[in-house]
Structure formats: structure tokens, C-alpha cells
Design a protein around this motif. Structure first.
Motif, PDB file in Angstrom:
ATOM      1  N   PHE A 102     -13.614   2.398  -7.638  1.00 18.11           N
ATOM      2  CA  PHE A 102     -14.550   3.567  -7.801  1.00 18.11           C
ATOM      3  C   PHE A 102     -13.246   4.374  -6.850  1.00 18.11           C
ATOM      4  CE2 PHE A 102     -18.019   0.439  -8.664  1.00 18.11           C
ATOM      5  CZ  PHE A 102     -18.208   1.442  -9.428  1.00 18.11           C
ATOM      6  N   LEU A 103     -13.176   5.977  -6.975  1.00 14.76           N
ATOM      7  CA  LEU A 103     -12.820   7.132  -6.490  1.00 14.76           C
ATOM      8  C   LEU A 103     -13.055   7.014  -5.662  1.00 14.76           C
ATOM      9  CD1 LEU A 103     -11.532   9.472  -9.606  1.00 14.76           C
ATOM     10  CD2 LEU A 103      -9.967   7.874  -8.727  1.00 14.76           C
ATOM     11  N   ASP A 104     -11.880   7.871  -4.371  1.00 13.43           N
ATOM     12  CA  ASP A 104     -12.794   8.424  -2.813  1.00 13.43           C
ATOM     13  C   ASP A 104     -12.288   9.846  -3.186  1.00 13.43           C
ATOM     14  OD1 ASP A 104     -13.816   5.667  -2.208  1.00 13.43           O
ATOM     15  OD2 ASP A 104     -11.303   5.050  -1.087  1.00 13.43           O
ATOM     16  N   GLY A 105     -11.249  10.076  -2.996  1.00 10.53           N
ATOM     17  CA  GLY A 105     -10.891  11.679  -3.127  1.00 10.53           C
ATOM     18  C   GLY A 105     -10.911  11.663  -4.482  1.00 10.53           C
ATOM     19  N   PHE A 106     -11.528  13.042  -4.687  1.00  7.52           N
ATOM     20  CA  PHE A 106     -10.980  13.335  -6.470  1.00  7.52           C
ATOM     21  C   PHE A 106      -9.617  13.475  -6.872  1.00  7.52           C
ATOM     22  CE2 PHE A 106     -11.690  15.473 -10.250  1.00  7.52           C
ATOM     23  CZ  PHE A 106     -11.476  14.137 -10.875  1.00  7.52           C
ATOM     24  N   ASP A 107      -8.637  12.770  -7.703  1.00  4.10           N
ATOM     25  CA  ASP A 107      -7.238  12.447  -7.894  1.00  4.10           C
ATOM     26  C   ASP A 107      -7.329  12.465  -9.300  1.00  4.10           C
ATOM     27  OD1 ASP A 107      -4.883  12.755  -8.244  1.00  4.10           O
ATOM     28  OD2 ASP A 107      -4.631  10.915  -6.746  1.00  4.10           O
ATOM     29  N   PRO A 108      -7.245  13.102 -10.615  1.00  8.88           N
ATOM     30  CA  PRO A 108      -7.427  12.725 -12.003  1.00  8.88           C
ATOM     31  C   PRO A 108      -6.314  11.631 -11.984  1.00  8.88           C
ATOM     32  CG  PRO A 108      -7.747  14.898 -11.617  1.00  8.88           C
ATOM     33  CD  PRO A 108      -7.414  14.777 -10.391  1.00  8.88           C
ATOM     34  N   ARG A 109      -5.062  11.712 -11.486  1.00 12.07           N
ATOM     35  CA  ARG A 109      -4.052  11.242 -11.967  1.00 12.07           C
ATOM     36  C   ARG A 109      -4.095   9.608 -11.045  1.00 12.07           C
ATOM     37  NH1 ARG A 109       0.555  16.054 -10.442  1.00 12.07           N
ATOM     38  NH2 ARG A 109      -0.735  16.346  -9.252  1.00 12.07           N
ATOM     39  N   HIS A 110      -4.412   9.502 -10.152  1.00 11.51           N
ATOM     40  CA  HIS A 110      -5.222   8.142  -9.271  1.00 11.51           C
ATOM     41  C   HIS A 110      -4.401   6.899 -10.342  1.00 11.51           C
ATOM     42  CE1 HIS A 110      -6.098   5.635  -6.197  1.00 11.51           C
ATOM     43  NE2 HIS A 110      -6.727   5.073  -6.381  1.00 11.51           N
ATOM     44  N   ILE A 111      -3.799   6.007 -10.100  1.00 11.80           N
ATOM     45  CA  ILE A 111      -2.862   5.118 -10.351  1.00 11.80           C
ATOM     46  C   ILE A 111      -4.157   3.841  -9.226  1.00 11.80           C
ATOM     47  CG2 ILE A 111      -1.593   3.229 -11.122  1.00 11.80           C
ATOM     48  CD1 ILE A 111      -0.336   6.053 -11.173  1.00 11.80           C
ATOM     49  N   CYS A 112      -4.900   3.288  -9.701  1.00  9.76           N
ATOM     50  CA  CYS A 112      -6.024   2.246  -9.071  1.00  9.76           C
ATOM     51  C   CYS A 112      -5.112   0.539  -8.953  1.00  9.76           C
ATOM     52  CB  CYS A 112      -7.207   1.881  -9.248  1.00  9.76           C
ATOM     53  SG  CYS A 112      -7.138   0.715 -11.032  1.00  9.76           S
ATOM     54  N   ASN A 113      -4.270   0.285 -10.209  1.00  4.55           N
ATOM     55  CA  ASN A 113      -3.597  -1.009 -10.167  1.00  4.55           C
ATOM     56  C   ASN A 113      -2.032  -0.712  -9.924  1.00  4.55           C
ATOM     57  OD1 ASN A 113      -2.329  -3.457 -11.042  1.00  4.55           O
ATOM     58  ND2 ASN A 113      -2.943  -3.120 -13.337  1.00  4.55           N
ATOM     59  N   HIS A 114      -2.028  -1.795  -9.067  1.00  2.00           N
ATOM     60  CA  HIS A 114      -0.451  -1.794  -7.889  1.00  2.00           C
ATOM     61  C   HIS A 114       0.520  -2.007  -9.317  1.00  2.00           C
ATOM     62  CE1 HIS A 114       2.260  -1.413  -4.722  1.00  2.00           C
ATOM     63  NE2 HIS A 114       2.662  -2.671  -4.684  1.00  2.00           N
ATOM     64  N   SER A 115       0.180  -3.250 -10.039  1.00  2.32           N
ATOM     65  CA  SER A 115       0.801  -3.496 -11.236  1.00  2.32           C
ATOM     66  C   SER A 115       1.019  -2.723 -12.262  1.00  2.32           C
ATOM     67  CB  SER A 115       0.442  -4.714 -11.847  1.00  2.32           C
ATOM     68  OG  SER A 115       0.007  -5.430 -10.788  1.00  2.32           O
ATOM     69  N   ASP A 116       1.025  -1.153 -12.596  1.00  5.52           N
ATOM     70  CA  ASP A 116       0.810  -0.601 -13.401  1.00  5.52           C
ATOM     71  C   ASP A 116       1.781   0.912 -13.005  1.00  5.52           C
ATOM     72  OD1 ASP A 116       0.219   1.259 -15.351  1.00  5.52           O
ATOM     73  OD2 ASP A 116      -1.505   1.980 -15.074  1.00  5.52           O
ATOM     74  N   THR A 117       2.845   0.268 -12.937  1.00  2.00           N
ATOM     75  CA  THR A 117       4.121   1.302 -12.349  1.00  2.00           C
ATOM     76  C   THR A 117       4.891   2.715 -13.044  1.00  2.00           C
ATOM     77  OG1 THR A 117       5.829  -0.285 -13.172  1.00  2.00           O
ATOM     78  CG2 THR A 117       4.955  -0.920 -11.536  1.00  2.00           C
ATOM     79  N   ASP A 129     -14.090  13.965  -1.586  1.00  3.74           N
ATOM     80  CA  ASP A 129     -14.485  12.771  -1.763  1.00  3.74           C
ATOM     81  C   ASP A 129     -15.335  12.934  -2.584  1.00  3.74           C
ATOM     82  OD1 ASP A 129     -16.647  10.572  -1.836  1.00  3.74           O
ATOM     83  OD2 ASP A 129     -14.920  10.026  -0.409  1.00  3.74           O
ATOM     84  N   TYR A 130     -15.349  12.268  -4.199  1.00  6.14           N
ATOM     85  CA  TYR A 130     -16.467  12.094  -5.058  1.00  6.14           C
ATOM     86  C   TYR A 130     -17.638  12.036  -4.671  1.00  6.14           C
ATOM     87  CZ  TYR A 130     -17.406  12.211 -10.592  1.00  6.14           C
ATOM     88  OH  TYR A 130     -17.272  13.372 -11.861  1.00  6.14           O
ATOM     89  N   THR A 131     -18.124  10.531  -4.258  1.00  6.05           N
ATOM     90  CA  THR A 131     -19.107  10.178  -4.691  1.00  6.05           C
ATOM     91  C   THR A 131     -19.951  11.310  -4.120  1.00  6.05           C
ATOM     92  OG1 THR A 131     -18.321   7.893  -5.776  1.00  6.05           O
ATOM     93  CG2 THR A 131     -20.829   8.743  -4.424  1.00  6.05           C
ATOM     94  N   ILE A 132     -19.412  11.291  -2.503  1.00  5.35           N
ATOM     95  CA  ILE A 132     -20.870  11.659  -1.452  1.00  5.35           C
ATOM     96  C   ILE A 132     -19.793  13.908  -2.207  1.00  5.35           C
ATOM     97  CG2 ILE A 132     -19.547  12.982   1.457  1.00  5.35           C
ATOM     98  CD1 ILE A 132     -18.931  10.216   1.750  1.00  5.35           C
ATOM     99  N   PHE A 133     -19.681  14.192  -2.502  1.00  8.43           N
ATOM    100  CA  PHE A 133     -19.613  15.461  -2.905  1.00  8.43           C
ATOM    101  C   PHE A 133     -21.167  15.334  -3.987  1.00  8.43           C
ATOM    102  CE2 PHE A 133     -19.679  18.629  -7.036  1.00  8.43           C
ATOM    103  CZ  PHE A 133     -19.726  19.307  -6.085  1.00  8.43           C
ATOM    104  N   TRP A 134     -20.609  14.965  -4.687  1.00  4.74           N
ATOM    105  CA  TRP A 134     -22.151  15.160  -5.283  1.00  4.74           C
ATOM    106  C   TRP A 134     -23.435  14.722  -5.005  1.00  4.74           C
ATOM    107  CZ3 TRP A 134     -21.933  17.344  -9.845  1.00  4.74           C
ATOM    108  CH2 TRP A 134     -20.921  17.958 -10.877  1.00  4.74           C
TER     109      TRP A 134
END
Length: 493
Positions: free
Chosen positions: A276-291, A374-379
Motif C-alpha cells: 500500500f502506498l505511503d507517500g503518493f507516487d504514481p510511478r512507485h515500484i513495490c517489487n524489488h525484482s521488477d527492475t 501520504d495517501y491514506t492519511i490525506f484521505w
């Protein structure tokens, strides 16, 4: 020889089983039993899922149940199988895959499949050990139930059991098994497998099984001149579009959207390197394997459509018309944006669509992205503002105060004349206070590795009802610590 569990030493879970997927025949699976693990112990349990299954209230008190759900004892009446499928992984055809570490006990009379993940090697393990580690099992258990609490279609998790047996990943870890539950674990990859091998008879049998069980309306449709397989593809496409809209609205990153990780029922399935996103970053890659960033957050809707196109190719021998198959995917392009805007309107407390809603939504997302807010806290704070009129907690989240003030003016004008109390209530029901942040999961995991499972239980209670206030639990809804950004989650997670 059938492996139907009739052993005198079988555990009776109080469940009754029916053939379900296994009725398709041996071309679709291999019968086998789980591989036992020594010294099993409880890590986490979902009583909500136990009730869904119809288990007795004392189900977890039996040592036989604990052993059975760790793969160390047969389950009475069950016929355990591992299914075969293929798929595209990171956009590349990977060939035959299958349940490499998941063994399905069967389908209950209530229509739910029960699966043990981490229960040992299968013919589809591709050199792997068939095991799951405690770390990843806790994450899957908690996120399955967290997504259900958010109202997002998902597989469920009955429990996690652990063992001190060593499992070798980047380091030596301890083993665990997740008991997963879903109406069906059939994936896009099941269809791809038979299509790729020109096994049209099995492909048709699989499609007929899924349509008759889960999409019966496709049999009587007037869509596509009554072509049930095209109607089926369209229905799957629309369910998938609705699912992706929900993911995007809550800031959920799946991390590994391979075609073999896509549910034919539009469920969230296979929780690996999710976040789940912390700070909102549309380009966030959460999978360290997804180079290459194929599965970045903002790419998920397009990847889902690409995966549906692969499913369409697999179903083409049945649809028998390429133009019809492509047309069956077309509604994705309207269902996704409509569903997404509907979800975002609810987050904004808006009950009806109006001209100017899209710029309002896009405007706030741009502000959030610019400031990595922060996405969740903002909403959640915006929901509070609608309830009490105090805007400062929301405004404090932004460095660009002028930009936020300008957006807030548009937001306030859109709400002119509306009932603020009703809008606030809609927002509270649409903007969770609690999500499974990586650092919260990590803290629970580290405690469990020391045999303290209270953190798992606490998180489960909060995540099953994430829209409630839960007085005294504000620490679980706060900003992530600085070290949270150093957590790396990969496909082995």
C-alpha cells in the motif's frame, strides 16, 4: 490410485467435500499429498473465514486440525491436488508453470476451494522446494483479510501455521503454511496452458466448467450473437476492470501481475511483493525484482488489459473470430475509468456525478504526487475536515499550501448545498484509517519470528474493520517511520 483421504489417521475438519475442479479430470492436475512439517504451531487465525467455511467454534483447539492445515496429516474426505497452468511472467512467455507450492484440499459443499500454500513440492515446483517462509505467509494472511475488509474482491486466508523447519531463500528462514480460501483459484494461465499446447478439447472443458459454475448468464446472452465464450471474456474483462479501479483508489500495488497471477473471477490473488502506498507516487515500484518497472503502480490498469488480451488469445479457438474477441475486451476501456471515478467520488463524499468531477479528482492526485503526500492519511483527514470543518490537519500535509487552497476552493464549491454530515459519513466509509503498510507487517513478522504472534492478531483485528476508529490504535494509522522506505520486497517475499 486415488489419494482420497480415508486414512484412519485423517483429521476431520467438519467439512464435506465435493469434486469441484477435480471433476475436470487428470489432464488438469496431479493428485498428491502435502509434505509434512515438524512441530507445527499457530501463527494467526481468521475466525471470520472459519465462519464462512462453517467450521465449528472450537475448530482450532484440535492438534489434528493444526497438523492437517500444516500438511502433516490427511484431511478426511479431501482429495488433494496441484493444478497445472502456464503464463506470461514480466511480459515474457514462461511456458508451463502450475501450483508449485500450493496444494488444493478440494472444494467444500458450500462452494469454497481450500488450498494449502507452502505445503511442499509438486510436479510444478520447477526445482523449487515447494515451501513458503513465515515472512511471506504472514504478509499474505494479513493482506488477504485486509483487502476483504476494504471491500475489494480477494482470496481469503483461514490461518497461518508455522514450523521451525529451515527454508533457504536469501538466508535461512523458518517454514509456514497459509490456508487460502476462494470460490475458485482458476487463473488466466490455466486457459493459456491448454491453448498454447493446442489442446482445444481441454480448453473447451475448462471454459465450460468456469462458465457454468461462475458465469451462467453467458449461456443465455444475446451479446456477440449468443457466443458464450466471447460473453465470458467480456465478463472477465469487466470484473478485472472493476478490481483494478479499486486497487488504484486505495493505493494498492500488486507487484507481480503476471498472467498466472490473474484470477478468472476478478479476485486479488497471490500476495507476494505487494504494498500500500505511503507517500503518493504514481510511478512507485513495490517489487524489488521488477527492475524495468513493468508493474509500477500507474501501470497496473494497462497491464491488466494486456493480460486480458493474452486471455483473449487463449480463448480464440473457442470464440472463433478475432474481431469478436477484441470487441469483447472493449468495455474494459469504459468500465475501468467509470469505476475508478465512482470510487474517487465516494472518497470525495460525492454521491452523484457532475461535470468537473474528473478535473477535481485529477487535480488532487497531482497535488498528492507533487508533494509525495501520504495517501491514506490525506484521505482520512479530508474525511475529518468534512465532519468538523477543521482544515488545518489536511493543509499541514502540503508544502504547496497555495495549490492545496486552490483545490480546496473547487472542492468546497462542488459541495455547495450538500449535507456535510452525510458526505462525511460516505467519506469515512470510503477512506480507511488502517491499511497494511509494509512497516506494520514487518514489525508483526519480526515479533512472530520470536514466537510472539500478538502483533499478527492485533493487525488482523484492525484490518478486518479498517474504516472504524479503533480508539487507542492511532499508532497503527500514523506516518511510516523513516526506516520503512528501506524495506525491500521481492518475488521471493
Amino acid at each position: 490410485m486415488s489419494l482420497l483421504a480415508e486414512d484412519t489417521e485423517a483429521a476431520d475438519l467438519g467439512l464435506r467435500w465435493k469434486p469441484g475442479f477435480a471433476a475436470l479430470g487428470p489432464a488438469f492436475f496431479t493428485e498428491l499429498r502435502p509434505t509434512p512439517l515438524p512441530g507445527p504451531y499457530w501463527v494467526g487465525r481468521s475466525e471470520a473465514v472459519a465462519r464462512e467455511l462453517g467450521l465449528p467454534t472450537d475448530w482450532h483447539e484440535s492438534k489434528a486440525t493444526l497438523a492437517a492445515l500444516t500438511g502433516s496429516m490427511p484431511v478426511a474426505g479431501a482429495r488433494p491436488i496441484a493444478t497445472v497452468y502456464s503464463g506470461h511472467q514480466f511480459g515474457v512467455w514462461a511456458g508451463q508453470l502450475g501450483d508449485g507450492r500450493a496444494i488444493m484440499l478440494g472444494e467444500t459443499e458450500g462452494g469454497l476451494e481450500v488450498q494449502l500454500k507452502g505445503a511442499g513440492r509438486t510436479p510444478y515446483s520447477r526445482g523449487g522446494d515447494g515451501r513458503a517462509v513465515l515472512r511471506s505467509s504472514i504478509r499474505e494472511f494479513l493482506c488477504s483479510e485486509a483487502m476483504h475488509g476494504l471491500g475489494i474482491p480477494t482470496t481469503r486466508a483461514l490461518c497461518v501455521t508455522g514450523s521451525d523447519a529451515p527454508v533457504y531463500r536469501e538466508e535461512i528462514e523458518s517454514a509456514a503454511v497459509v490456508t487460502r480460501v476462494a470460490p475458485s483459484f482458476v487463473r488466466f494461465g490455466h486457459f493459456e496452458h491448454f491453448a498454447a499446447n493446442q489442446r482445444d478439447e481441454e480448453l473447451r472443458a475448462l471454459a465450460d466448467y468456469v462458465i457454468d459454475r461462475y458465469y451462467p448468464a453467458c449461456r443465455t446472452t444475446d451479446r456477440f450473437d449468443g457466443n458464450a465464450y466471447a460473453a465470458f471474456l467480456e465478463a472477465v474483462s469487466e470484473r478485472t476492470a472493476a478490481l483494478l479501479a479499486q486497487w488504484q483508489s486505495v493505493g494498492f500495488c500488486h507487484g507481480v501481475m503476471n498472467t498466472d497471477n490473474m484470477s478468472i473471477l476478478g479476485l486479488t490473488i497471490d500476495y507476494g511483493p505487494f504494498q500500500f502506498l505511503d507517500g503518493f507516487d504514481p510511478r512507485h515500484i513495490c517489487n524489488h525484482s521488477d527492475t524495468q518497472g513493468r508493474y509500477a503502480f500507474n501501470q497496473q490498469p494497462n497491464v491488466a488489459y494486456w493480460n486480458l488480451f493474452c486471455l483473449a488469445q487463449a480463448l480464440l479457438p473457442l470464440i472463433d473470430d478475432q474481431e469478436v474477441a477484441v470487441a469483447a475486451l472493449e468495455s474494459y476501456k469504459t468500465v475501468f475509468p467509470n469505476e475508478f471515478e465512482g470510487r474517487m467520488r465516494a472518497k470525495l463524499g460525492l454521491t452523484e456525478a457532475a461535470e468537473g468531477d474528473r478535473p477535481l479528482i485529477e487535480g488532487v492526485l497531482k497535488l498528492l504526487a507533487a508533494g509525495k503526500v501520504d495517501y491514506t492519511i490525506f484521505w482520512r483527514r479530508l474525511s475529518g475536515y468534512m465532519a468538523d470543518g477543521n482544515v488545518e490537519p489536511v493543509r499541514d500535509l502540503f508544502l504547496d499550501r497555495a495549490g492545496f487552497d486552490a483545490w480546496l476552493l473547487s472542492f468546497s464549491q462542488r459541495h455547495a448545498g450538500t449535507d456535510r454530515a452525510l458526505a462525511a459519513e460516505l467519506m469515512r466509509r470510503s477512506n480507511p484509517k488502517f491499511v497494511l503498510r509494509n512497516h506494520l507487517g514487518q514489525q508483526a513478522i519480526e515479533a512472530s519470528q520470536q514466537k510472539d504472534h500478538s502483533g499478527v492478531a492485533t493487525l488482523l483485528a484492525l484490518l478486518q474493520t479498517p474504516f472504524e476508529e479503533h480508539p487507542g490504535a492511532d499508532a497503527y494509522a500514523g506516518f511510516p517511520p523513516d526506516w520503512a522506505s528501506t524495506i525491500e520486497i521481492s518475488c521471493s517475499s
